[in-house]
Design a protein around this motif. Structure first.
Motif, PDB file in Angstrom:
ATOM      1  N   ARG A 251      12.147  10.040   8.887  1.00  0.00           N
ATOM      2  CA  ARG A 251      12.182   8.977   9.892  1.00  0.00           C
ATOM      3  C   ARG A 251      13.552   8.863  10.576  1.00  0.00           C
ATOM      4  NH1 ARG A 251      12.794   3.716  11.216  1.00  0.00           N
ATOM      5  NH2 ARG A 251      11.122   2.794  12.454  1.00  0.00           N
TER       6      ARG A 251
ATOM      7  N   TRP B  62      -1.541   0.911  14.953  1.00  0.00           N
ATOM      8  CA  TRP B  62      -1.263  -0.422  14.411  1.00  0.00           C
ATOM      9  C   TRP B  62       0.227  -0.750  14.480  1.00  0.00           C
ATOM     10  CZ3 TRP B  62       1.603  -3.055  11.022  1.00  0.00           C
ATOM     11  CH2 TRP B  62       1.123  -4.269  10.512  1.00  0.00           C
ATOM     12  N   GLN B  63       1.032   0.169  13.970  1.00  0.00           N
ATOM     13  CA  GLN B  63       2.471  -0.099  13.858  1.00  0.00           C
ATOM     14  C   GLN B  63       3.113  -0.276  15.233  1.00  0.00           C
ATOM     15  OE1 GLN B  63       3.585  -0.261  10.759  1.00  0.00           O
ATOM     16  NE2 GLN B  63       5.650  -0.888  11.279  1.00  0.00           N
TER      17      GLN B  63
ATOM     18  N   PRO C 194       3.631  -2.586   7.121  1.00  0.00           N
ATOM     19  CA  PRO C 194       2.329  -2.826   7.763  1.00  0.00           C
ATOM     20  C   PRO C 194       1.528  -3.915   7.069  1.00  0.00           C
ATOM     21  CG  PRO C 194       2.646  -0.474   7.328  1.00  0.00           C
ATOM     22  CD  PRO C 194       3.737  -1.204   6.610  1.00  0.00           C
ATOM     23  N   LYS C 195       1.820  -4.207   5.828  1.00  0.00           N
ATOM     24  CA  LYS C 195       1.062  -5.211   5.101  1.00  0.00           C
ATOM     25  C   LYS C 195       1.819  -6.536   4.993  1.00  0.00           C
ATOM     26  CE  LYS C 195      -2.296  -4.211   4.507  1.00  0.00           C
ATOM     27  NZ  LYS C 195      -3.312  -4.017   5.572  1.00  0.00           N
TER      28      LYS C 195
ATOM     29  N   GLU D   1       0.828  -1.211   0.000  1.00  0.00           N
ATOM     30  CA  GLU D   1       0.000   0.000   0.000  1.00  0.00           C
ATOM     31  C   GLU D   1       0.857   1.254   0.000  1.00  0.00           C
ATOM     32  OE1 GLU D   1      -2.689  -0.235   3.285  1.00  0.00           O
ATOM     33  OE2 GLU D   1      -4.085  -1.521   2.195  1.00  0.00           O
TER      34      GLU D   1
ATOM     35  N   TRP E 233      -1.206   5.555   9.869  1.00  0.00           N
ATOM     36  CA  TRP E 233      -1.713   6.069   8.600  1.00  0.00           C
ATOM     37  C   TRP E 233      -3.226   5.968   8.602  1.00  0.00           C
ATOM     38  CZ3 TRP E 233      -0.632   1.015   9.306  1.00  0.00           C
ATOM     39  CH2 TRP E 233      -1.466   0.074   8.729  1.00  0.00           C
TER      40      TRP E 233
ATOM     41  N   LEU F 200       4.490  10.179  11.363  1.00  0.00           N
ATOM     42  CA  LEU F 200       5.627   9.593  12.074  1.00  0.00           C
ATOM     43  C   LEU F 200       5.860  10.404  13.341  1.00  0.00           C
ATOM     44  CD1 LEU F 200       8.235   9.151   9.211  1.00  0.00           C
ATOM     45  CD2 LEU F 200       7.358   7.286  10.638  1.00  0.00           C
TER      46      LEU F 200
ATOM     47  N   TYR G 191       4.273   5.304  14.227  1.00  0.00           N
ATOM     48  CA  TYR G 191       3.799   5.565  12.873  1.00  0.00           C
ATOM     49  C   TYR G 191       2.333   5.195  12.790  1.00  0.00           C
ATOM     50  CZ  TYR G 191       2.882   4.819   7.904  1.00  0.00           C
ATOM     51  OH  TYR G 191       2.331   4.863   6.648  1.00  0.00           O
TER      52      TYR G 191
ATOM     53  N   ASN H  46       3.114   2.405   1.996  1.00  0.00           N
ATOM     54  CA  ASN H  46       3.318   3.146   3.240  1.00  0.00           C
ATOM     55  C   ASN H  46       4.723   3.741   3.301  1.00  0.00           C
ATOM     56  OD1 ASN H  46       1.141   3.023   5.532  1.00  0.00           O
ATOM     57  ND2 ASN H  46       0.932   1.136   4.374  1.00  0.00           N
ATOM     58  N   ALA H  47       5.648   3.120   2.592  1.00  0.00           N
ATOM     59  CA  ALA H  47       7.017   3.619   2.439  1.00  0.00           C
ATOM     60  C   ALA H  47       7.910   3.407   3.658  1.00  0.00           C
ATOM     61  CB  ALA H  47       7.050   5.088   2.016  1.00  0.00           C
ATOM     62  N   LEU H  48       7.448   2.595   4.617  1.00  0.00           N
ATOM     63  CA  LEU H  48       8.304   2.327   5.770  1.00  0.00           C
ATOM     64  C   LEU H  48       9.526   1.511   5.370  1.00  0.00           C
ATOM     65  CD1 LEU H  48       5.539   1.614   8.376  1.00  0.00           C
ATOM     66  CD2 LEU H  48       7.166   3.481   8.464  1.00  0.00           C
TER      67      LEU H  48
ATOM     68  N   ALA I 224       8.986  -3.891   9.207  1.00  0.00           N
ATOM     69  CA  ALA I 224       8.258  -2.631   9.379  1.00  0.00           C
ATOM     70  C   ALA I 224       7.028  -2.550   8.485  1.00  0.00           C
ATOM     71  CB  ALA I 224       9.182  -1.456   9.080  1.00  0.00           C
TER      72      ALA I 224
ATOM     73  N   GLN J 185      -0.320  10.155   6.643  1.00  0.00           N
ATOM     74  CA  GLN J 185       0.677   9.353   7.350  1.00  0.00           C
ATOM     75  C   GLN J 185       1.348  10.229   8.404  1.00  0.00           C
ATOM     76  OE1 GLN J 185       2.707   8.417   3.528  1.00  0.00           O
ATOM     77  NE2 GLN J 185       2.919   6.373   4.417  1.00  0.00           N
TER      78      GLN J 185
ATOM     79  N   ASP K 110      -6.574  -8.585  10.850  1.00  0.00           N
ATOM     80  CA  ASP K 110      -6.054  -7.237  10.733  1.00  0.00           C
ATOM     81  C   ASP K 110      -7.216  -6.241  10.778  1.00  0.00           C
ATOM     82  OD1 ASP K 110      -3.804  -5.683  10.430  1.00  0.00           O
ATOM     83  OD2 ASP K 110      -3.927  -5.632   8.245  1.00  0.00           O
TER      84      ASP K 110
ATOM     85  N   ARG L 110      10.472 -10.424  22.963  1.00  0.00           N
ATOM     86  CA  ARG L 110      11.930 -10.391  23.159  1.00  0.00           C
ATOM     87  C   ARG L 110      12.298 -10.102  24.612  1.00  0.00           C
ATOM     88  NH1 ARG L 110      13.619  -7.259  17.570  1.00  0.00           N
ATOM     89  NH2 ARG L 110      13.483  -9.121  16.289  1.00  0.00           N
TER      90      ARG L 110
ATOM     91  N   ARG M  71       1.859 -11.113  16.977  1.00  0.00           N
ATOM     92  CA  ARG M  71       3.276 -10.795  16.741  1.00  0.00           C
ATOM     93  C   ARG M  71       4.150 -11.295  17.899  1.00  0.00           C
ATOM     94  NH1 ARG M  71       2.052 -10.363  12.195  1.00  0.00           N
ATOM     95  NH2 ARG M  71       2.086  -8.499  10.886  1.00  0.00           N
TER      96      ARG M  71
ATOM     97  N   MET N 129      11.185   1.931   2.694  1.00  0.00           N
ATOM     98  CA  MET N 129      12.129   2.918   2.181  1.00  0.00           C
ATOM     99  C   MET N 129      12.849   3.642   3.326  1.00  0.00           C
ATOM    100  SD  MET N 129      11.007   5.979  -0.292  1.00  0.00           S
ATOM    101  CE  MET N 129      12.012   7.438  -0.487  1.00  0.00           C
ATOM    102  N   ALA N 130      12.130   3.858   4.418  1.00  0.00           N
ATOM    103  CA  ALA N 130      12.758   4.517   5.566  1.00  0.00           C
ATOM    104  C   ALA N 130      13.837   3.630   6.174  1.00  0.00           C
ATOM    105  CB  ALA N 130      11.701   4.868   6.612  1.00  0.00           C
TER     106      ALA N 130
ATOM    107  N   MET O 278       9.127   9.925   4.528  1.00  0.00           N
ATOM    108  CA  MET O 278      10.067   8.958   5.100  1.00  0.00           C
ATOM    109  C   MET O 278      11.481   9.513   5.222  1.00  0.00           C
ATOM    110  SD  MET O 278       8.486   6.460   6.237  1.00  0.00           S
ATOM    111  CE  MET O 278       6.688   6.267   6.242  1.00  0.00           C
TER     112      MET O 278
ATOM    113  N   PRO P  40      -8.229  -2.730   7.606  1.00  0.00           N
ATOM    114  CA  PRO P  40      -9.133  -2.808   6.443  1.00  0.00           C
ATOM    115  C   PRO P  40     -10.621  -2.791   6.798  1.00  0.00           C
ATOM    116  CG  PRO P  40      -7.427  -4.523   6.366  1.00  0.00           C
ATOM    117  CD  PRO P  40      -7.421  -3.946   7.741  1.00  0.00           C
TER     118      PRO P  40
END
Lengths: 63, 430
Positions: free
Chosen positions: B412, B323-324, A55-56, A11, B354, B365, B352, A13-15, A53, B363, B53, B335, B27, A17-18, B409, B56
């Motif tokens: 970040r 979510w993130q 999200p999908k 989607e 969105w 950050l 983060y 989100n570009a995370l 990272a 979005q 999830d 951990r 997770r 790329m970060a 980004m 959606p």
């Protein structure tokens, strides 16, 4: 190491790329481009961070 | 087990129980298994569905563009492959954190060497609307399916009143507008999303509603929702809702709005009722240390976890509902459990989140504060695509983008490094 992106899930989100800008780039068209499909092992920590990272969960790493 | 041995971390051949089978819990379970835990691993959740999830739900599931089963995060074969025993439809009702004993709804007791608490949060409801099935919330898969069915049953022109212009409310309004509903959004604050992004950006985002023909009314609250057959005093002469509709939404202004469906998005409360007798510290969430421990060998993750976050000279007790953050906390809580309390690293995320609404992606950050200074560094509110930075005390605190994922980004690494406001606002953006 081979990077596979499921573009049906992505989607932009570009995370990724970060975390690994050497490998992933979201451009102004909002689509993700994989710059290196087989990045060197030196980038593994970054690529793994990118995969985590996402999200999908659209990124997988195949050895 | 002695306190000394718990300090050494979860024994890899022990038993671990993750309470809460949504994102953070899943997770956590996945991470325990992936990072060396070989023992019995249980994932306990009160919903009947396998872990799924939520983002959606207010978009693709409500819109009908995804079949509901597409939101599943881990199906049986995936769980089996990881040897995660998912117990769905089993709520926990009590925890003894010292003996690490979890009591389930059916009275059975699970004994564990390590526990992850991830029972999430539940939406707040409008007082007095219990029992009115056309007044709903959107948190679960069942909520989304019920809302979609109700909107479709009314057909095009369905009058939807959304209470609260936060992220859920705004996304529901956007999706319902796409289903040809006549949507009104009510917000008590001066702008949408004010607590999340501040009033300046909130005002810019308010225009999205109007662009889709959604009526946004701010600075207004709801005093009551009267069912169609409710009291008639003060009821307008025309437009009466049909039987089965939500009824009349009465505003603080005194006005009555006819609604076929009401969706309430006014925030959530952490699901900590089952921990009330546990002896764990509860304060709008489960209070954890910097490594997510609520007690020895007991960690927490997700919407209900309030942890001690020290960074950039700040020392805060925070609970974040993104979510993130839930996903990363699940990993971190596992951990920490594996490492033991003495050796576990601090949980230090770059938050983060969105939101997709009205065809636009927002979005964020970092952690904007409504009191922060705001600077646009790319685009403008008028253009509808932009990057804005939030700063306080000379530091960059957050970055927000509308329709600009790539440029966002770039900030970040600066947020992770605790960059100065000066450095951030002068960063060249190609």
């Amino acid at each position: 190491m081979r990077v596979i992106v499921d573009f049906d899930l992505c989607e932009s989100n570009a995370l990724c790329m970060a975390n690994a800008p050497e490998v992933f780039e979201v451009r102004d068209d909002d689509f993700l481009y994989v710059l290196q499909e087989e990045p060197p092992d030196s980038l593994r920590p970054k690529v793994e961070a990118a995969a985590r990272a996402c999200p999908k969960a659209a990124i997988t790493i195949v050895d | 087990m002695s306190a000394d041995s718990t300090d050494e971390g979860l024994p890899t051949d022990g038993t671990a129980v993750v309470v809460g089978a949504s994102l953070a819990g899943l997770r956590a379970a996945e991470t325990l298994r992936a990072e060396g835990f070989e023992g019995r691993l249980l994932l306990v959740g009160d919903e009947l569905h396998l872990p799924y999830d939520r983002p959606p739900l207010s978009k693709q599931v409500l819109a009908g563009t995804w079949p509901p089963e597409r939101v599943v995060l881990a199906d049986r074969s995936k769980l089996d492959a990881m040897r995660i025993e998912a117990m769905c439809g089993q709520g926990a009702i009590a925890l003894d954190p010292v003996g690490r004993r979890i009591t389930l709804e059916d009275g059975s007791v699970l004994e564990a060497d390590g526990v992850v608490i991830a029972t999430g949060a539940s939406p707040r409801r409008l007082p007095g609307t219990e029992g009115n099935e056309a007044v709903g919330v959107l948190r679960t898969l069942d909520d989304a399916a019920a809302l979609r069915a109700r909107v479709l049953a009314h057909g095009p022109g369905c009058r939807v009143v959304v209470v609260g212009a936060g992220f859920i409310g705004s996304e529901v309004a956007s999706t319902c507008a796409g289903l040809d509903c006549k949507v009104t959004v009510l917000e008590a604050m001066p702008t949408p999303l004010a607590p999340a992004v501040g009033e300046q950006i909130g005002a810019a985002l308010a225009t999205l509603h109007a662009s889709a023909g959604v009526e946004l009314r701010t600075r207004v609250g709801v005093t009551a929702v009267h069912p169609p057959d409710g009291p008639a005093d003060g009821q307008p002469a025309e437009g009466a809702p049909a039987p089965g509709a939500a009824g009349w939404v009465v505003l603080t202004s005194g006005e009555w709005l006819a609604a076929d469906v009401v969706v309430v998005g006014i925030g959530v409360r952490p699901n900590t009722a089952w921990l009330e007798d546990s002896g764990l510290e509860l304060a709008d969430g489960v209070v954890c240390d910097g490594s997510l421990f609520a007690a020895d060998a007991v960690t927490a993750a997700g919407d209900l976890a309030r942890w001690r976050w020290r960074r950039d000279g700040l020392d805060e007790s925070v609970r974040i509902e993104h979510w993130q953050v839930a996903a990363e906390m699940g990993v971190a809580a596992a951990r920490s459990l594996l490492a033991g309390r003495r050796r576990a690293p601090a949980f230090d995320p770059v938050p983060y989140f969105w939101s997709d609404q009205y065809g636009v992606r927002i979005q964020v950050l970092g952690r904007p504060d409504p009191a922060d200074e705001v600077a646009f560094v790319d685009g403008s509110a008028e253009e509808g695509r932009y990057v804005a930075l939030y700063g306080r005390q000379g530091r960059l605190r957050a970055a927000l983008a509308v329709g600009r994922p790539r440029k966002l980004m770039a900030f970040r690494p600066l947020l992770a490094a605790g960059a100065s406001w000066q450095e951030a606002t002068s960063l060249p953006l190609d």
